[in-house]
Design a protein around this motif. Sequence first.
Motif, short mmCIF file in Angstrom:
data_model
loop_
_atom_site.label_atom_id
_atom_site.label_comp_id
_atom_site.label_asym_id
_atom_site.label_seq_id
_atom_site.Cartn_x
_atom_site.Cartn_y
_atom_site.Cartn_z
N UNK A 23 -4.49 -6.03 -13.76
CA UNK A 23 -4.78 -6.72 -15.03
C UNK A 23 -4.10 -8.09 -15.08
N UNK A 24 -2.91 -8.16 -14.50
CA UNK A 24 -2.17 -9.43 -14.52
C UNK A 24 -2.58 -10.37 -13.39
N UNK A 25 -3.59 -9.97 -12.60
CA UNK A 25 -4.15 -10.89 -11.61
C UNK A 25 -3.59 -10.77 -10.20
N UNK A 26 -2.74 -9.80 -9.96
CA UNK A 26 -2.22 -9.64 -8.60
C UNK A 26 -3.28 -9.01 -7.69
N UNK A 27 -3.17 -9.28 -6.39
CA UNK A 27 -3.90 -8.50 -5.40
C UNK A 27 -3.03 -7.29 -5.08
N UNK A 28 -3.65 -6.11 -4.99
CA UNK A 28 -2.84 -4.91 -4.79
C UNK A 28 -3.40 -4.07 -3.65
N UNK A 29 -2.52 -3.68 -2.73
CA UNK A 29 -2.83 -2.66 -1.74
C UNK A 29 -2.10 -1.39 -2.14
N UNK A 30 -2.75 -0.25 -1.91
CA UNK A 30 -2.12 1.03 -2.21
C UNK A 30 -2.19 1.90 -0.97
N UNK A 31 -1.06 2.49 -0.61
CA UNK A 31 -1.11 3.54 0.44
C UNK A 31 -0.64 4.84 -0.22
N UNK A 32 -1.47 5.87 -0.09
CA UNK A 32 -1.17 7.14 -0.75
C UNK A 32 -2.00 8.24 -0.07
N UNK A 47 -7.15 -2.71 -2.72
CA UNK A 47 -7.52 -2.11 -1.43
C UNK A 47 -6.75 -0.81 -1.26
N UNK A 48 -7.51 0.27 -1.01
CA UNK A 48 -6.87 1.58 -0.88
C UNK A 48 -6.73 1.97 0.59
N UNK A 49 -5.57 2.46 0.95
CA UNK A 49 -5.33 3.02 2.29
C UNK A 49 -4.96 4.48 2.08
N UNK A 50 -5.94 5.35 2.23
CA UNK A 50 -5.68 6.76 1.98
C UNK A 50 -5.09 7.37 3.25
N UNK A 51 -3.85 7.75 3.18
CA UNK A 51 -3.18 8.30 4.36
C UNK A 51 -1.69 8.39 4.12
N UNK A 52 -0.98 8.62 5.23
CA UNK A 52 0.42 9.01 5.13
C UNK A 52 1.34 7.83 5.44
N UNK A 53 2.37 7.66 4.62
CA UNK A 53 3.33 6.58 4.90
C UNK A 53 4.09 6.83 6.21
N UNK A 54 4.04 8.06 6.72
CA UNK A 54 4.70 8.34 8.00
C UNK A 54 3.88 7.84 9.19
N UNK A 58 -0.84 2.90 10.17
CA UNK A 58 -1.54 2.73 8.88
C UNK A 58 -0.66 1.95 7.90
N UNK A 59 0.63 2.27 7.93
CA UNK A 59 1.52 1.54 7.01
C UNK A 59 1.48 0.05 7.32
#
Length: 325
Positions: A23-32, A47-54, A58-59
Amino acid sequence: MRKILVTGGLGYVGCVLVEELLKQGYFVNVIDLGIYGINLNKNKNLKLFIGDIRDQKLFQESVKGCDTVIHLACISNDPSFDLNPELGKSINLDAFRPIVEISKKEGVSRFVYASSSSVYGIKDEENVDETFSLEPLTDYSKYKAECEKILKEYQSPNFTTTILRPATVCGYSPRQRFDLVVNILTNLAYNRGSISVFGGTQLRPNIHIKDMVNAYLQIIQTSEHKINGQTFNVGFQNMPVLEIANLVKNSFKRNINISIEETDDNRSYHISSKKIENQLNFKIKYTVDDAIKDIIESFEKKKFKNSLENENYFNIKKMNSINLK
Ligand SMILES: NC(=O)c1ccc[n+]([C@@H]2O[C@H](COP(=O)([O-])OP(=O)(O)OC[C@H]3O[C@@H](n4cnc5c(N)ncnc54)[C@H](O)[C@@H]3O)[C@@H](O)[C@H]2O)c1
């Protein structure tokens, strides 16, 4: 505009934070891992990265091009941690150093770590501030404290590190948790008309989810010199559990029965959040009462499905059913 990686961005706090960043205008990546579903709206800047931080590869992909990391992903309470301590350690501790190293190598200049106010353990003093010793009582808290130490090793003028120690969060999220004290009591009152309180005199520090999100935002928007290498408690009302139960009761027009059960667990936690208020002028805007009202309104709007049983609302039930390795 800045690009932020939020690990655990599909979690209870994460998805409210990510929507606000967008909402505040940032670009956001998510890993989860995505184990609680994808409770985020589609957005061209997300941008979604569906997977493991381990998964270090991917991280690394997920952090490319980001200037800031907000690290929330973990096994996020004691019972789910204790279900499989080896798994918990691999996510909450072992994955941490590589995450910080890869972030730094990829050019991240700010790293914000979600620790927990449970790192202090039980203290007799009234106002537990950031100068108090850490005496974590559980593995979940112990590894939070260890990650804090690891992060400090990497702090430098070009790599701003900040640790937040949140109180227990409360209120509505599209990925609801009903295993946190205010949320549990509101769920029980709404659906059963009665609440059991064990003991009741124990103090618990609370923070509204919108204030928690504002704290993360304020940290990423504050000049480096004010936050680099700093640790901040983030809490608001330290309240006895029975007082929370009474607040819940008083939020309903119908009668809610409160029964008090005996307990030998009389541990009290209480923190002072004066530092973030005084040094960063952080202002709390919402109360526990607001959180209760938001959840009741969400019940009225039928936003929850089978809220007493649904595993999506209870981390321990979810971890039990997915058998993550
Ligand atoms: N909620 C609170 O009351 C509270 C209080 C103090 C600290 N914290 C901390 O704040 C952070 C966020 O808490 P929350 O309530 O949103 O928790 P949450 O459990 O709702 O969210 C954690 C997210 O991390 C993800 N995740 C877990 N393991 C992962 C892995 N290996 N790889 C990728 N993703 C993974 C989960 O899928 C989940 O979406 C956590 O670090 C928690 O310890 C929360």
